[in-house]
Design a protein around this motif. Structure first.
Motif, PDB file in Angstrom:
ATOM      1  N   MET A 141       0.831  -1.204   0.000  1.00 46.35           N
ATOM      2  CA  MET A 141       0.000   0.000   0.000  1.00 46.35           C
ATOM      3  C   MET A 141       0.865   1.253   0.000  1.00 46.35           C
ATOM      4  O   MET A 141       0.576   2.232  -0.691  1.00 46.35           O
ATOM      5  N   LYS A 142       1.949   1.210   0.774  1.00 48.73           N
ATOM      6  CA  LYS A 142       2.832   2.374   0.800  1.00 48.73           C
ATOM      7  C   LYS A 142       3.469   2.602  -0.572  1.00 48.73           C
ATOM      8  O   LYS A 142       3.519   3.736  -1.062  1.00 48.73           O
ATOM      9  N   ALA A 143       3.929   1.519  -1.196  1.00 47.85           N
ATOM     10  CA  ALA A 143       4.569   1.646  -2.514  1.00 47.85           C
ATOM     11  C   ALA A 143       3.603   2.265  -3.522  1.00 47.85           C
ATOM     12  O   ALA A 143       3.992   3.077  -4.369  1.00 47.85           O
ATOM     13  N   LEU A 144       2.349   1.875  -3.429  1.00 51.20           N
ATOM     14  CA  LEU A 144       1.344   2.423  -4.333  1.00 51.20           C
ATOM     15  C   LEU A 144       1.011   3.868  -3.964  1.00 51.20           C
ATOM     16  O   LEU A 144       0.926   4.761  -4.812  1.00 51.20           O
ATOM     17  N   VAL A 159       2.615   6.254  -2.243  1.00 47.86           N
ATOM     18  CA  VAL A 159       3.583   7.335  -2.454  1.00 47.86           C
ATOM     19  C   VAL A 159       3.516   7.801  -3.911  1.00 47.86           C
ATOM     20  O   VAL A 159       3.746   8.974  -4.215  1.00 47.86           O
ATOM     21  N   ASN A 160       3.181   6.873  -4.793  1.00 53.20           N
ATOM     22  CA  ASN A 160       3.017   7.257  -6.190  1.00 53.20           C
ATOM     23  C   ASN A 160       1.696   7.992  -6.429  1.00 53.20           C
ATOM     24  O   ASN A 160       1.642   8.959  -7.191  1.00 53.20           O
ATOM     25  N   LEU A 161       0.640   7.524  -5.785  1.00 57.95           N
ATOM     26  CA  LEU A 161      -0.633   8.250  -5.866  1.00 57.95           C
ATOM     27  C   LEU A 161      -0.453   9.674  -5.374  1.00 57.95           C
ATOM     28  O   LEU A 161      -1.067  10.620  -5.899  1.00 57.95           O
ATOM     29  N   SER A 162       0.403   9.833  -4.370  1.00 52.07           N
ATOM     30  CA  SER A 162       0.645  11.162  -3.815  1.00 52.07           C
ATOM     31  C   SER A 162       1.307  12.076  -4.859  1.00 52.07           C
ATOM     32  O   SER A 162       1.035  13.280  -4.895  1.00 52.07           O
ATOM     33  N   ALA A 189      -6.219  -4.539  -2.729  1.00 49.87           N
ATOM     34  CA  ALA A 189      -7.195  -3.715  -2.009  1.00 49.87           C
ATOM     35  C   ALA A 189      -7.059  -2.252  -2.410  1.00 49.87           C
ATOM     36  O   ALA A 189      -8.054  -1.553  -2.623  1.00 49.87           O
ATOM     37  N   ASP A 190      -5.824  -1.801  -2.539  1.00 53.82           N
ATOM     38  CA  ASP A 190      -5.624  -0.391  -2.870  1.00 53.82           C
ATOM     39  C   ASP A 190      -5.892  -0.087  -4.346  1.00 53.82           C
ATOM     40  O   ASP A 190      -6.385   0.991  -4.676  1.00 53.82           O
ATOM     41  N   LEU A 191      -5.573  -1.034  -5.220  1.00 53.82           N
ATOM     42  CA  LEU A 191      -5.916  -0.831  -6.634  1.00 53.82           C
ATOM     43  C   LEU A 191      -7.423  -0.626  -6.750  1.00 53.82           C
ATOM     44  O   LEU A 191      -7.902   0.230  -7.505  1.00 53.82           O
ATOM     45  N   GLU A 192      -8.166  -1.417  -5.978  1.00 58.31           N
ATOM     46  CA  GLU A 192      -9.618  -1.306  -6.023  1.00 58.31           C
ATOM     47  C   GLU A 192     -10.094  -0.007  -5.372  1.00 58.31           C
ATOM     48  O   GLU A 192     -10.948   0.698  -5.906  1.00 58.31           O
ATOM     49  N   SER A 236       9.603  -1.080  -7.179  1.00 57.39           N
ATOM     50  CA  SER A 236       9.521   0.141  -7.971  1.00 57.39           C
ATOM     51  C   SER A 236       8.136   0.217  -8.598  1.00 57.39           C
ATOM     52  O   SER A 236       7.688  -0.739  -9.230  1.00 57.39           O
ATOM     53  N   VAL A 237       7.478   1.333  -8.373  1.00 54.33           N
ATOM     54  CA  VAL A 237       6.151   1.537  -8.957  1.00 54.33           C
ATOM     55  C   VAL A 237       6.199   2.770  -9.850  1.00 54.33           C
ATOM     56  O   VAL A 237       6.681   3.826  -9.427  1.00 54.33           O
ATOM     57  N   THR A 238       5.759   2.612 -11.078  1.00 52.02           N
ATOM     58  CA  THR A 238       5.575   3.753 -11.972  1.00 52.02           C
ATOM     59  C   THR A 238       4.079   3.967 -12.119  1.00 52.02           C
ATOM     60  O   THR A 238       3.337   3.020 -12.363  1.00 52.02           O
ATOM     61  N   ILE A 239       3.662   5.211 -11.942  1.00 53.29           N
ATOM     62  CA  ILE A 239       2.230   5.501 -12.019  1.00 53.29           C
ATOM     63  C   ILE A 239       1.943   6.404 -13.210  1.00 53.29           C
ATOM     64  O   ILE A 239       2.738   7.285 -13.558  1.00 53.29           O
TER      65      ILE A 239
END
Lengths: 328, 328
Positions: free
Chosen positions: A67-70, A72-75, A111-114, A135-138
């Motif tokens: 969730m954090k990895a996702l 921080v990118n949403l932020s 859960a967070d994608l949803e 590594s997450v690219t958004i």
């Protein structure tokens, strides 16, 4: 430690998460293919990398890590006023990540994608002899001219911040034993904020056309204010007494005033710091109410290059921690 | 080991590489903002992660490492028939990567960004106690309906491959001492193919509307043929004598016929493997000439699920290496 083979990882863990995202092509091809964005929308893209032992603790719950990895990118999307569309995930797994860890990671990710209605578009899973590295690219979209950059603030603009500041930095100190809140509710609240940021995506979208500059607070309030000021060619004056603190952070600082450095200089807040002309203050407050996030005016942008932190007595506040994390 | 601070990394190393890409916003904001693609173009996105000691050798020249990290992603665009637009780079650096390593890495990255006329859009630089880890996400565009997927092949389609197969797998064996070509020209040629793939981007674009299915050979010819067949619900018959070998690879196999397993089963070729109806053979050859890449028809897609490898004498060829790398 038992672990699925890497093809199994894709088919059993990640492909189900991509099922609601036709663009992902079932994670079975060389790339994802997204239909064109609505007429004239810009593509907004950003990435963050997290390393166990550096950006999270190896013993952190794996669902929280995902969730954090996702988030921080949403932020980053929030900071640009962009609407998030989907993410690409690359994951280097050490031998320590067993099936249980992976199941937890996938559960948190799913859960967070949803929750944020974004797609898992693709990625890569590899092995590493080092710590697990994520590594997450958004990818997001924004109408023409909408993206909020760091460089548009003007002298005289109000300086605003969302939510509360310092909780995550204090949460990390709680986890490492450096801070021990008397109240267990406070303890849990700070840890939760460290584990799982609340990216202000709706607020970012609401600030399109209102904010003159924005970024998300990831390096610490003071460090990131420096980025905004540098990009805008301005200085700033912050009244530290107006920086919003949670009850938990307030209790910590009351017990140990030296923690103000961790609050103002620590990282991982993932709140929005933004500038807006004073005559838009009501509109900013209305956007915040619509996004269900409190905002506070903490100071003002000024000509020059100095960042002045002033306490309730009008005295300068000196910090002993600079910003510590640098993304681009 | 001397190393710049991380802000210096961005301003001195990476921001200059992004200068020709206005979308990158100087790598100074929370995200890159790309103008809309031409009317109706799809966004194609993919990522690969490389770990020192796993996907390249720690002593590999850093410019070559950067080029490989970029080119394996360009190869994914080629496999989709997409036109690459830009990349996002996340980089976890260990204490071993000193300024000299970083300068080399940036030089290789910059040269290739220019050679392929793509932009550096953004990224993240972090520290790791583990091996240097590089994640590249690539963004491309393709006209509506153009992207080449793995699943469109039909029984009776010819099976084609570009360039030559097996050089990179043999190059790795040369570097690790497992193979020692008598001819030093051969030795250098194989190592070069291991260090720096030649993504077939122009060929991929040229195959739009011609190929019924395509992928890039990264897991090894046989492993990736398996992916194409599974996705298309077909089997295949490959005449191994028609698989194109470079003079260097040919000399290795002549000297040690057991190396055919490394050639057909090893990875890192980054050639295109694709299917096309026999009546398009002339058009395929014309597209290959236009892209200045040789192609060879190595067999045929067939009903069923069996992948049959047949040698020049009509005997089955047995391999002892499966595909080894799995991306999605």
């Amino acid at each position: 430690m038992a672990r699925r083979g890497e093809f199994d990882l894709i088919t059993t863990l990640f492909a189900p998460l991509a099922r609601r995202c036709p663009a992902a092509l079932g994670l079975a091809d060389d790339a994802a293919v997204l239909p064109p964005f609505p007429e004239g929308q810009a593509t907004v893209i950003s990435a963050d990398m997290l390393v166990a032992g550096v950006h999270f603790l190896p013993e952190d719950p794996p669902d929280r890590v995902a969730m954090k990895a996702l988030r921080v990118n949403l932020s980053d999307m929030a900071a640009m006023g962009a609407t998030p569309v989907g993410v690409v995930l690359t994951l280097a797994l050490s031998p320590a990540e067993d099936d249980r860890w992976l199941d937890g990671f996938a559960a948190g990710l799913g859960a967070d994608l949803e929750a944020w209605t974004i797609g898992l578009l693709g990625g890569d899973t590899v092995s590493t002899p080092g710590p697990v590295t994520i590594s997450v690219t958004i990818l997001g979209s924004a109408p023409p001219g909408a993206p909020l950059t760091r460089g548009g603030a003007r002298a005289g603009d109000d300086l605003w911040v969302s939510g509360t500041i310092g909780d995550a930095a204090l949460g990390l100190k709680v986890l490492t034993g450096a801070v021990a809140p008397a109240d267990s509710t406070h303890r849990d609240a700070l840890i939760a904020r460290y584990h799982v940021p609340c990216p202000r995506v709706r607020l970012g979208v609401g600030l399109r056309g209102l904010a003159t500059a924005a970024l998300d607070v990831s390096d610490g309030l003071v460090g990131d204010l420096g980025h905004l000021c540098t990009a805008s060619g301005l200085g700033a004056r912050v009244e530290t007494g107006r920086v919003p603190l949670s009850p938990a952070a307030r209790a910590c600082v009351d017990a140990d005033p030296g923690l103000v450095s961790a609050v103002l200089g620590g990282g991982d807040d993932y709140e929005l710091l933004f500038a807006a002309p004073p005559d838009r203050a009501d509109a900013v407050q209305a956007a915040a109410r619509a996004a269900d996030v409190p905002v506070a005016c903490i100071g003002r942008l000024e000509p020059g290059a100095e960042i002045a932190l002033i306490d309730a007595q009008g005295q300068p506040v000196l910090l002993d921690t600079p910003g510590w994390r640098h993304h681009w």
